[in-house]
Design a protein around this motif. Sequence first.
Motif, PDB file in Angstrom:
ATOM      1  N   LEU A  82       0.872  -1.240  -0.019  1.00  0.00           N
ATOM      2  CA  LEU A  82       0.081  -0.151  -0.080  1.00  0.00           C
ATOM      3  C   LEU A  82       0.814   1.313   0.195  1.00  0.00           C
ATOM      4  O   LEU A  82       0.405   2.279  -0.382  1.00  0.00           O
ATOM      5  CB  LEU A  82      -0.837   0.227   1.460  1.00  0.00           C
ATOM      6  N   ALA A  83       2.051   1.114   0.668  1.00  0.00           N
ATOM      7  CA  ALA A  83       2.957   2.183   0.907  1.00  0.00           C
ATOM      8  C   ALA A  83       3.351   2.702  -0.602  1.00  0.00           C
ATOM      9  O   ALA A  83       3.511   3.958  -1.069  1.00  0.00           O
ATOM     10  CB  ALA A  83       3.942   2.078   1.583  1.00  0.00           C
ATOM     11  N   LEU A  84       3.853   1.638  -1.437  1.00  0.00           N
ATOM     12  CA  LEU A  84       4.338   1.701  -2.533  1.00  0.00           C
ATOM     13  C   LEU A  84       3.412   2.224  -3.615  1.00  0.00           C
ATOM     14  O   LEU A  84       3.614   3.110  -4.617  1.00  0.00           O
ATOM     15  CB  LEU A  84       4.987   0.400  -3.159  1.00  0.00           C
ATOM     16  N   VAL A  85       1.962   1.935  -3.376  1.00  0.00           N
ATOM     17  CA  VAL A  85       0.938   2.378  -3.930  1.00  0.00           C
ATOM     18  C   VAL A  85       0.747   3.760  -3.989  1.00  0.00           C
ATOM     19  O   VAL A  85       0.586   4.647  -4.886  1.00  0.00           O
ATOM     20  CB  VAL A  85      -0.373   1.541  -4.104  1.00  0.00           C
ATOM     21  N   ALA A  86       0.971   4.216  -2.685  1.00  0.00           N
ATOM     22  CA  ALA A  86       0.868   5.766  -2.301  1.00  0.00           C
ATOM     23  C   ALA A  86       2.041   6.394  -2.855  1.00  0.00           C
ATOM     24  O   ALA A  86       1.511   7.476  -3.300  1.00  0.00           O
ATOM     25  CB  ALA A  86       0.945   5.747  -0.796  1.00  0.00           C
ATOM     26  N   VAL A  87       2.912   5.855  -2.783  1.00  0.00           N
ATOM     27  CA  VAL A  87       4.181   6.599  -3.751  1.00  0.00           C
ATOM     28  C   VAL A  87       3.788   6.833  -5.099  1.00  0.00           C
ATOM     29  O   VAL A  87       4.067   7.988  -5.689  1.00  0.00           O
ATOM     30  CB  VAL A  87       5.594   5.774  -3.646  1.00  0.00           C
ATOM     31  N   MET A  88       3.183   5.705  -5.874  1.00  0.00           N
ATOM     32  CA  MET A  88       2.653   5.943  -7.127  1.00  0.00           C
ATOM     33  C   MET A  88       1.786   7.056  -7.207  1.00  0.00           C
ATOM     34  O   MET A  88       1.793   7.846  -8.234  1.00  0.00           O
ATOM     35  CB  MET A  88       2.083   4.744  -7.895  1.00  0.00           C
ATOM     36  N   ALA A  89       0.754   7.180  -6.177  1.00  0.00           N
ATOM     37  CA  ALA A  89      -0.214   7.971  -6.288  1.00  0.00           C
ATOM     38  C   ALA A  89       0.382   9.671  -5.839  1.00  0.00           C
ATOM     39  O   ALA A  89       0.145  10.641  -6.333  1.00  0.00           O
ATOM     40  CB  ALA A  89      -1.354   7.692  -5.328  1.00  0.00           C
ATOM     41  N   PHE A  90       0.862   9.700  -4.831  1.00  0.00           N
ATOM     42  CA  PHE A  90       1.063  10.777  -4.048  1.00  0.00           C
ATOM     43  C   PHE A  90       2.766  11.240  -3.847  1.00  0.00           C
ATOM     44  O   PHE A  90       3.029  12.295  -3.444  1.00  0.00           O
ATOM     45  CB  PHE A  90       0.465  11.077  -2.483  1.00  0.00           C
ATOM     46  N   GLY A  91       3.544  10.518  -4.683  1.00  0.00           N
ATOM     47  CA  GLY A  91       4.997  10.528  -4.444  1.00  0.00           C
ATOM     48  C   GLY A  91       5.606  12.008  -4.978  1.00  0.00           C
ATOM     49  O   GLY A  91       4.738  12.411  -5.827  1.00  0.00           O
ATOM     50  N   ARG A  99       9.954   8.252  -5.826  1.00  0.00           N
ATOM     51  CA  ARG A  99      10.454   7.436  -5.009  1.00  0.00           C
ATOM     52  C   ARG A  99       9.962   7.647  -3.684  1.00  0.00           C
ATOM     53  O   ARG A  99      10.053   6.955  -2.794  1.00  0.00           O
ATOM     54  CB  ARG A  99      11.960   7.065  -5.125  1.00  0.00           C
ATOM     55  N   TRP A 100       9.925   9.081  -3.603  1.00  0.00           N
ATOM     56  CA  TRP A 100       9.422   9.633  -2.122  1.00  0.00           C
ATOM     57  C   TRP A 100       8.446   9.987  -1.732  1.00  0.00           C
ATOM     58  O   TRP A 100       7.482  10.329  -2.759  1.00  0.00           O
ATOM     59  CB  TRP A 100      10.719  10.775  -1.896  1.00  0.00           C
ATOM     60  N   VAL A 101       8.058   9.909  -0.522  1.00  0.00           N
ATOM     61  CA  VAL A 101       6.593  10.576  -0.055  1.00  0.00           C
ATOM     62  C   VAL A 101       6.893  11.417   0.967  1.00  0.00           C
ATOM     63  O   VAL A 101       8.086  11.502   1.832  1.00  0.00           O
ATOM     64  CB  VAL A 101       5.735   9.519   0.490  1.00  0.00           C
ATOM     65  N   ASN A 102       6.261  12.695   1.106  1.00  0.00           N
ATOM     66  CA  ASN A 102       6.633  13.706   1.776  1.00  0.00           C
ATOM     67  C   ASN A 102       5.962  13.567   3.136  1.00  0.00           C
ATOM     68  O   ASN A 102       4.473  13.442   3.128  1.00  0.00           O
ATOM     69  CB  ASN A 102       6.344  15.269   1.074  1.00  0.00           C
ATOM     70  N   LEU A 103       6.652  13.172   4.119  1.00  0.00           N
ATOM     71  CA  LEU A 103       5.742  13.279   5.616  1.00  0.00           C
ATOM     72  C   LEU A 103       5.813  14.409   6.374  1.00  0.00           C
ATOM     73  O   LEU A 103       5.517  14.346   7.454  1.00  0.00           O
ATOM     74  CB  LEU A 103       6.451  12.071   6.230  1.00  0.00           C
ATOM     75  N   VAL A 105       7.936  16.022   8.112  1.00  0.00           N
ATOM     76  CA  VAL A 105       9.191  16.256   8.853  1.00  0.00           C
ATOM     77  C   VAL A 105      10.330  15.819   7.914  1.00  0.00           C
ATOM     78  O   VAL A 105      11.340  16.124   8.010  1.00  0.00           O
ATOM     79  CB  VAL A 105       9.204  15.467  10.160  1.00  0.00           C
ATOM     80  N   GLY A 106      10.074  15.260   6.956  1.00  0.00           N
ATOM     81  CA  GLY A 106      11.249  14.645   6.108  1.00  0.00           C
ATOM     82  C   GLY A 106      10.436  13.859   4.914  1.00  0.00           C
ATOM     83  O   GLY A 106       9.293  13.552   5.210  1.00  0.00           O
ATOM     84  N   SER A 107      11.168  13.337   4.002  1.00  0.00           N
ATOM     85  CA  SER A 107      10.695  12.302   2.958  1.00  0.00           C
ATOM     86  C   SER A 107      11.000  11.139   3.358  1.00  0.00           C
ATOM     87  O   SER A 107      12.153  10.660   4.007  1.00  0.00           O
ATOM     88  CB  SER A 107      11.076  12.947   1.711  1.00  0.00           C
ATOM     89  N   LEU A 108      10.301  10.195   2.724  1.00  0.00           N
ATOM     90  CA  LEU A 108      10.653   8.721   3.203  1.00  0.00           C
ATOM     91  C   LEU A 108      10.573   8.141   1.961  1.00  0.00           C
ATOM     92  O   LEU A 108       9.920   8.556   0.996  1.00  0.00           O
ATOM     93  CB  LEU A 108       9.392   8.154   3.983  1.00  0.00           C
ATOM     94  N   GLN A 109      11.455   6.921   1.832  1.00  0.00           N
ATOM     95  CA  GLN A 109      11.368   6.211   0.427  1.00  0.00           C
ATOM     96  C   GLN A 109      10.854   4.746   0.734  1.00  0.00           C
ATOM     97  O   GLN A 109      11.818   3.924   1.262  1.00  0.00           O
ATOM     98  CB  GLN A 109      12.993   6.241  -0.103  1.00  0.00           C
ATOM     99  N   PRO A 110       9.747   4.479   0.668  1.00  0.00           N
ATOM    100  CA  PRO A 110       9.273   3.320   1.062  1.00  0.00           C
ATOM    101  C   PRO A 110       9.874   2.049   0.482  1.00  0.00           C
ATOM    102  O   PRO A 110       9.917   1.014   1.129  1.00  0.00           O
ATOM    103  CB  PRO A 110       7.952   3.274   0.768  1.00  0.00           C
ATOM    104  N   SER A 111      10.270   2.424  -0.744  1.00  0.00           N
ATOM    105  CA  SER A 111      11.052   0.997  -1.423  1.00  0.00           C
ATOM    106  C   SER A 111      12.307   0.540  -0.567  1.00  0.00           C
ATOM    107  O   SER A 111      12.598  -0.762  -0.719  1.00  0.00           O
ATOM    108  CB  SER A 111      11.731   1.292  -2.736  1.00  0.00           C
TER     109      SER A 111
END
Lengths: 365, 649
Positions: A82-91, A99-103, A105-111
Amino acid sequence: MERRLWQHLDRPLLLAVLALTGVGLATIYSVTWNLATGAPGAEFWRQVYAVPVGLVALVALVLVDYRILAQRSPLLYVAMILALVAVMAFGVEAKGSRRWVNLGVGSLQPSEFARLALALILAMAYGDARRGARSMGELLVGALVLAPAFILIFLQPDLGTASMLLPVYFGIAYMAGLRMRWVVGAVVVAALLSPVVWTYGLQDYQKGRVMTFLDPYQDPKGAGYQQIQARVTVGSGGLLGKGFRQGTQGAYRFLPEGHNDFVFAVLAEEQGFVGVIVVLGLYLFVIWRSLEAARLARDRVGAFLVVGLVSWFLCQVVYNITMQAGLVPVKGLTLPLMSYGGSSLVATLAGFGLILNVRMRRFTN
Amino acid sequence: MVRPDASGAFSDRQNTESRLVGLRAISLVLFVFLAVAFWVLQVLQYSEHRERAKRNHTRTLSLLAPRGVLFDRHGEVLVQNRRSFRIAIVREPATDVPASIRRLAAITHADEAHMLAIVQRRKSDPLFRPIAVIENATDAQVAAVVAQQLELPEVVVEQVPTRTYPDGGLAAHLFGYVGEVQPAQLLRSEFARLSQGAIVGQAGVEQVYNTLLMGTDGNRFVNVDSRGREVEELQRRDPVDGQRVQLTIDADMQRALEEAFRADGYNGAAAFIDPASGEVLALTSLPAYDPNDFAAGISSAVWQALNADPLRPLGNRLIQGLYMPGSTFKIVMAIAALEEGIITPDSVIGCRGSGVFYGRSFKCWNTAGHGAMTLRHALEQSCNVFFYTLGERMNIDTINKWAAKLGLVGKTGIDLPQENASFMPSTAWAARTRSGGRWYPGETISVAIGQGAVSVSPLAMAMMMVTVGNGGTLQTPHLVKAVDRGKGWEPVPAPGPRSSFVMAPDHLAAVREGLWMAVNTPMGTATRRGKIEGKDVSGKTGTAQVISNDNKAAAKAAALAAGRNPAVFDDHGWFVFFAPRDTPEVAGVVFTEHSEHGYLSAPIAKHVMETYFAKKEGRPLPVYQSPAAPAQNVVGPVSAGVPARGGGR
């Protein structure tokens, strides 16, 4: 947590892992040093902040029994997908890939975390169920588990990180009894098919990339540039190195990504062959010590989990360092523990948390 | 909760352990392989990679030394340096040099083909060395390049010292010009330590004293990053300025001289020299060029125009032009005859408007005849017959000997490049070069009034007046008074005289008086145009034929018909002089092209000498009054009816 457990914490492994993290930080400090401001670059501080986060992740994954984690792994795996799908959607898109999602406080690379979930679920699939990996059907089960994560990361696109899921799968399959003659057979078939693939399967630009790798001087300012400069960077370090903050190739950006993918080349430049041997020794120690955890593991799940993680670690470390020597094509792959990148560091430390976990609990029921 | 394993531990532990050994073996092999790979790179191939890394990040950039400043004899700055910008391209970081140049041309509006040609010419230079493609860049060009620095990191702006000369090309042929060292010059030992693109003197004082003036370029060793931007300076060797040089030139006289030439609209040449030392106070050759055009690399259009100009502004007429001396040569004849004892100052020779010599009639310019006259009046009125007679009484070799003593044979030895030797015929010359080997005595009669096979440079004529002025010492003209090698001015010793003789005082007095009368009496050929009250200017006029008088009218008519300027066939005017008569302080020549009359050169000489005296005596400097038109009350006929052989006055 019982006090007895802590006595079984593998302190040498933990120390070696922290030592490599420290060497990485020092090298990033050196290569990002700004002569004008007299201070290290922002990348250094961001990496420093990632260390406590990584240590918290490590401790967290030590505290919870790995078998509980393995049992919950389908859930973790689904969360990861789901996190990877979220990256596809909101990355966040950068340099042509997402590759990254913005959290906030910082960005995260779920992969980077995908391999943890994958190692857990495959270890459970092949270990706990007493299933082997001797038949095609058994192998296929693991491949089907691997596929969604691989495809999602591949589509980001991030072929490097996606490829690095394969060692996790093959490492665990190997432990589960993968027949070696299949491996040999696959290699032979690949070798025989390669001329066909070369002729019919590859686009011209892809062929060009291969040719550039084989002879980087065909295009010394373009595609061959990094490969040539990596060799110059490493080679110019000599036996003893140019000294801390005395490097020129990385610091003056002749070798790009000196804090990131090419951090090892900068280490080789500044600390020389001696520094290279010390760091290679540390990595080898970490791998052997981790494999020891697999050997001592009280069950197959623990052993497979460790081997899955170590296989990934071994492959990525070896590929990255070989790339520094200009012997494999340049791919955007970090050097675990040393390269810049918060997600990579946190995920790697978390992985070692799992390895420590397995060894620590070798006597528990 | 954790589900215990059925067997406590796993049953196939044996199999697991052997597979783990396999993994360890694989990782060990891989790491040994890596260690070997790094050993090869870092130890075996170390020096090769070290050199490559060093080439990557270190640059040696030259700091151009400013050339030495030139001063006039009173300490006024004549030639100095200013800071200018030039735009250069460094090929090493450039992926596509022609594309970079195209881009640079687009933003600076500079000539792309020209820039490409420069880079092509310097293609054997080291790749890291900047190649200047736009010299003397405008502020707009510099701003454009700086604004595009991120997109064009291979293009750099450099600040360089650039020569600045006085406005309007003052003393162009004296200063000369600077330019890039030519490939052929680089082979000479003088330029051995230079590299392509270095700026050296290519003419004039800049060329002759290049070694003094050039200085030593410095260096900066810098670290640059991958975009070629300087990161830090490692070492610096400051440039050493070229040595300061004080010329013998007087800037005010120099300005007065060229101002007067321009006011009168003449081309020509002139020199003003201190007869006691040979120091040149002013010199010129016109038309000239503007040395500033060369200072920052001359544009090919300007260079081609200068070369194609039929008036040859690049040639220095003063030392390279050779002309018939005309009547000014009568001074040589006078001194030769006196010193050889052919005549005394009081010998009388008659003129009836013409004379027959060696069976042939030679005319005086005054066909009515001057009557009986002594040397003084013959010089005053420039009587041809008087000097024909002296020519009849002396052979060509005697005349040659005295012409040489007065500086009319060979080079003057001035410290300027490419001087041509003045020429006087002799029997030996005739024997050597003529098919018959003979010198005909009749030719000596023409030579006696400065015609025929005599050709002298204007500077040689000035040296003749120096020698007459100082009583027999043929000085070597020179341009440098002192040099500052960094420890204050050191005088440069004057080159010794080329030769000297002592003229008998009464001979000297007679010649000087005749020359004084030529300038100061109503009968004098200079028509009092050179006269300065109280300064006793003494001199002699002359004309140098461009074409023989027989053919002149036809040639002019033909030129007119063809739409060309017929004035190119008009005679040149000489005025040679010194002042004051008995204790000369300044001597020299003014040569005006196509002025037809020597006396038209005299006002220019007068103006410069007035400047000299005014400056010496602390009076305000004179302002030049150009004679609006040739004076109407000219004594004697001018050109109409002037016969062949015997034009000069």
